[in-house]
Enzyme design. Structure first.
Site, PDB file in Angstrom:
ATOM      1  N   SER A 146      -0.838 -10.823 -13.701  1.00  0.00           N
ATOM      2  CA  SER A 146      -0.326  -9.743 -14.556  1.00  0.00           C
ATOM      3  C   SER A 146       0.854  -9.074 -13.861  1.00  0.00           C
ATOM      4  O   SER A 146       0.905  -9.020 -12.622  1.00  0.00           O
ATOM      5  CB  SER A 146      -1.414  -8.689 -14.780  1.00  0.00           C
ATOM      6  OG  SER A 146      -0.868  -7.543 -15.417  1.00  0.00           O
ATOM      7  N   TYR A 160      -7.715  -3.156 -11.678  1.00  0.00           N
ATOM      8  CA  TYR A 160      -7.179  -4.347 -12.366  1.00  0.00           C
ATOM      9  C   TYR A 160      -5.928  -4.861 -11.647  1.00  0.00           C
ATOM     10  O   TYR A 160      -5.798  -6.060 -11.379  1.00  0.00           O
ATOM     11  CB  TYR A 160      -6.848  -3.973 -13.812  1.00  0.00           C
ATOM     12  CG  TYR A 160      -6.164  -5.061 -14.609  1.00  0.00           C
ATOM     13  CD1 TYR A 160      -6.900  -6.095 -15.179  1.00  0.00           C
ATOM     14  CD2 TYR A 160      -4.783  -5.035 -14.808  1.00  0.00           C
ATOM     15  CE1 TYR A 160      -6.271  -7.091 -15.921  1.00  0.00           C
ATOM     16  CE2 TYR A 160      -4.154  -6.020 -15.539  1.00  0.00           C
ATOM     17  CZ  TYR A 160      -4.902  -7.044 -16.100  1.00  0.00           C
ATOM     18  OH  TYR A 160      -4.277  -8.033 -16.835  1.00  0.00           O
TER      19      TYR A 160
END
Ligand code: NAD
Length: 251
Positions: A146, A160
């Site tokens: 990501s 995350y």
């Protein structure tokens, strides 16, 4: 590796980027292992889409953080299609947006269990089966990281972001470890992509709202990430190893 005989395991393929990748690979005639954790109907839809697009598909239930389930899904894939040529480490979770001080330990453990341990377990299984020094026929791994891994996601998802940082580092290490063993390893770093994952953050419209702030002034589509994954899997990327490809509209 000819597209016609490519056997690809995609984790978390019941929807979103995983499903888009399955459809795109199926159009090239690939055989897809459709991993899913709980939503059988959605996974079946992905498999139907893949078969309608000209590919083959087998459903592979299992939580990527469960070692036995990961081994079983690779076993089932090999039984169905006679081997494995590629892994897309796509399964991932987010959790409600908040500062670290408010995150409980269960959340942190689950984040790292799914996003990091799960990706490592799947990569390990792929390495064991695809490495040429272990009798494998070589292959390709694409890890879905990501843009958060370089942005850090303060006050929202530092857990995350950190889990995806681990994926980036794993990608760099495995590219060097497995390259000599016939396996290329690369990563994609999506930015804000319009999928259902954002509902888990507490902001279902997050991609649409923040997408306007990206240099391309919109959120991305799952197909646009799938295009990058499919390219990294393909022979067109035969000398690409250890790359982390941003698919973030410049975010
Ligand atoms: P999504 O929620 O639609 O897809 C995630 C998939 O992973 C789902 O099918 C889900 O069932 C599956 N999954 C979750 N936990 C699992 C587990 N324990 N075992 C097996 N499967 C599991 O979201 P998406 O946007 O398609 O996300 C795909 C990947 O892209 C994720 O790794 C995510 O972190 C990454 N990503 C997404 C965005 C975005 O904006 N959508 C941005 C950057 C990175």
């Amino acid at each position: 590796m000819n597209a016609e005989r490519r056997v690809v395991l995609i984790t978390g393929a019941s929807r979103g980027i995983g499903r888009a990748t399955a459809r795109m690979l199926a159009r090239q005639g690939a055989a897809i292992g459709v991993n899913y954790v709980s939503d059988l109907a959605a996974a079946q839809q992905t498999a139907d889409d893949a078969e309608n697009a000209g590919g083959r598909a087998v459903l592979l239930p299992g939580d990527v953080a469960d070692e036995a389930a990961v081994v079983a899904m690779f076993d089932e894939l090999e039984t169905a299609f006679g081997g494995v040529d590629a892994l897309v480490n796509n399964a991932g979770i987010v959790a409600p947006s908040m500062p670290l001080a408010e995150m409980d330990t269960a959340r942190l453990k689950r984040m790292f269990d799914v996003n990091v341990l799960g990706a490592y377990l799947c990569a390990r299984e792929a390495a064991r089966r695809m490495s040429t020094d272990r009798g494998g026929r070589g292959g390709v791994i694409v890890n879905v990281s990501s843009a958060a891994s370089r942005l850090g996601s303060p006050n929202e998802f530092v857990d995350y972001a950190g889990s995806k940082g681990a994926i980036d580092t794993m990608t760099i290490g495995l590219a060097k470890e497995l390259g000599p063993r016939g396996v290329r390893v690369n990563g994609v770093r999506p930015g804000l992509i319009d999928t259902d994952i954002h509902a888990s953050s507490g902001h279902p419209q997050r991609a649409a709202m923040l997408g306007a702030q990206t240099p391309l002034a919109r959120a991305g589509h799952a197909d646009e990430v799938a295009q990058a994954i499919v390219w990294l899997l393909s022979d067109a990327a035969s000398y690409v190893n250890g790359a982390l490809l941003d698919v973030s509209g410049g975010r």
